[in-house]
Scaffold this motif. Structure first.
Motif, short mmCIF file in Angstrom:
data_model
loop_
_atom_site.label_atom_id
_atom_site.label_comp_id
_atom_site.label_asym_id
_atom_site.label_seq_id
_atom_site.Cartn_x
_atom_site.Cartn_y
_atom_site.Cartn_z
N PHE A 91 0.84 -1.19 0.00
CA PHE A 91 0.00 0.00 0.00
C PHE A 91 0.87 1.25 0.00
CE2 PHE A 91 -4.27 -1.47 0.47
CZ PHE A 91 -4.22 -2.64 1.20
N PHE A 103 -5.04 5.98 1.99
CA PHE A 103 -4.41 4.83 1.37
C PHE A 103 -4.89 4.63 -0.06
CE2 PHE A 103 -2.06 2.41 4.59
CZ PHE A 103 -2.41 3.12 5.73
N GLY A 104 -3.98 4.13 -0.90
CA GLY A 104 -4.36 3.67 -2.22
C GLY A 104 -5.00 2.29 -2.14
N ASN A 105 -5.36 1.75 -3.29
CA ASN A 105 -6.03 0.45 -3.33
C ASN A 105 -5.06 -0.72 -3.23
OD1 ASN A 105 -8.71 1.32 -3.46
ND2 ASN A 105 -8.54 1.70 -5.65
N GLY A 106 -3.77 -0.43 -3.24
CA GLY A 106 -2.79 -1.48 -3.04
C GLY A 106 -2.40 -2.20 -4.32
N ARG A 108 -1.24 -6.05 -5.25
CA ARG A 108 -1.06 -7.42 -4.76
C ARG A 108 0.05 -8.06 -5.55
NH1 ARG A 108 -3.81 -10.88 -1.62
NH2 ARG A 108 -5.55 -9.40 -1.46
N GLN B 37 -11.00 -1.85 7.13
CA GLN B 37 -10.62 -2.47 5.87
C GLN B 37 -11.60 -3.58 5.52
OE1 GLN B 37 -6.87 -4.71 5.67
NE2 GLN B 37 -6.52 -3.95 3.60
N GLY B 40 -10.06 -7.44 0.68
CA GLY B 40 -9.52 -7.11 -0.63
C GLY B 40 -9.51 -5.63 -0.97
N LYS B 41 -9.82 -4.81 0.01
CA LYS B 41 -9.92 -3.37 -0.25
C LYS B 41 -8.85 -2.60 0.50
CE LYS B 41 -13.83 -3.83 -2.53
NZ LYS B 41 -13.92 -3.57 -3.98
N SER B 42 -8.89 -1.30 0.31
CA SER B 42 -7.95 -0.42 0.97
C SER B 42 -8.39 -0.11 2.40
CB SER B 42 -7.85 0.88 0.17
OG SER B 42 -6.85 1.71 0.71
N LEU B 43 -7.61 0.70 3.09
CA LEU B 43 -7.96 1.11 4.44
C LEU B 43 -8.66 2.47 4.40
CD1 LEU B 43 -5.21 -0.71 4.79
CD2 LEU B 43 -5.40 0.11 7.14
#
Lengths: 112, 113
Positions: A91, A103-106, A108, B37, B40-43
């Motif tokens: 993230f 935060f961004g969506n990350g 994976r 959270q 599978g999503k952001s914070l």
């Protein structure tokens, strides 16, 4: 505002390959953070920048990891060479002056 | 080294019930944050607590901070299914401007009908 934008959303790579993760912080924010999330270790801070300058990189696991912030609107996290234990969600987050962090969506990352 | 401990780590509760999640931390700090959270999503930022005795409420969630006890609580009132998520507390280690946050392991909340 579009929020913190990360790319790619998913990355699958083979062990030994170089991986570059990208982040665009929210416009006007002056701090940027890279976190890594795994089931075992939770959320770990890897590095953070203030006004494009790295302030604390004590969380960077080893020399294989590097991060840059060439300007206020872009940062990269690079892993070279990648290893299976680097598999995680990465993230990026930004803030203005004080938290909370946005935060961004990350990304994976899966390293096979 | 700052340690942030949440408990419980897993919480399964029925709709309509009340419960409290606890966040303890090991060193002095006046700034504590709660995030949510979804899988599978952001914070998503929920609450910002910036002083001793701070209390914030949003809907069925209420957060408080006791800096002397180094304890924050997140109280859930009359839980509904939509509250199912993982909740993290985070403590600000720094002094002054934007600083790094240390996160707890998270509390995975499941609200059952």
């Amino acid at each position: 505002d579009a929020g913190v934008i990360q790319s790619p959303r998913h990355e699958v790579t083979e062990m030994g390959q170089e991986v570059t993760l990208r982040c665009k912080p929210i416009s006007g924010h002056n701090s940027l953070f890279w976190y890594r999330q795994t089931m075992m270790r939770g959320l770990e801070l890897l590095i953070y920048f203030n006004n494009n300058v790295p302030i604390d990189d004590s969380g960077m696991p080893e020399d294989r990891f590097s991060a840059k912030m060439p300007n206020a609107s872009f940062s990269t996290l690079k892993i070279q060479p990648s290893e299976p234990r680097d598999s995680a969600v990465y993230f990026c987050a930004s803030s203005f002056v004080l938290p909370p962090l946005h935060f961004g969506n990350g990304t994976r990352l899966t390293v096979t | 080294e700052l340690k942030v401990e949440q408990n419980p780590l897993f919480l399964s509760m029925q709709e309509g019930k009340n419960y409290t999640i606890y966040c303890n931390y090991s060193t002095t700090s006046d700034r504590l944050y709660w995030y949510r959270q979804d899988p599978g999503k952001s914070l998503e930022s929920l609450f910002v607590l910036l002083s001793n005795g701070a209390v914030k409420q949003e809907g069925r969630l209420m957060a408080s901070l006791d800096t002397k006890a180094r304890l924050s609580t997140l109280h859930i009132t009359a839980a509904v299914h939509d509250l199912s998520a993982t909740y993290f507390c985070a403590v600000d280690m720094g002094k002054g401007g934007s600083e790094k946050l240390v996160f707890g392991k998270g509390t995975k909340l499941t609200v059952n009908p």
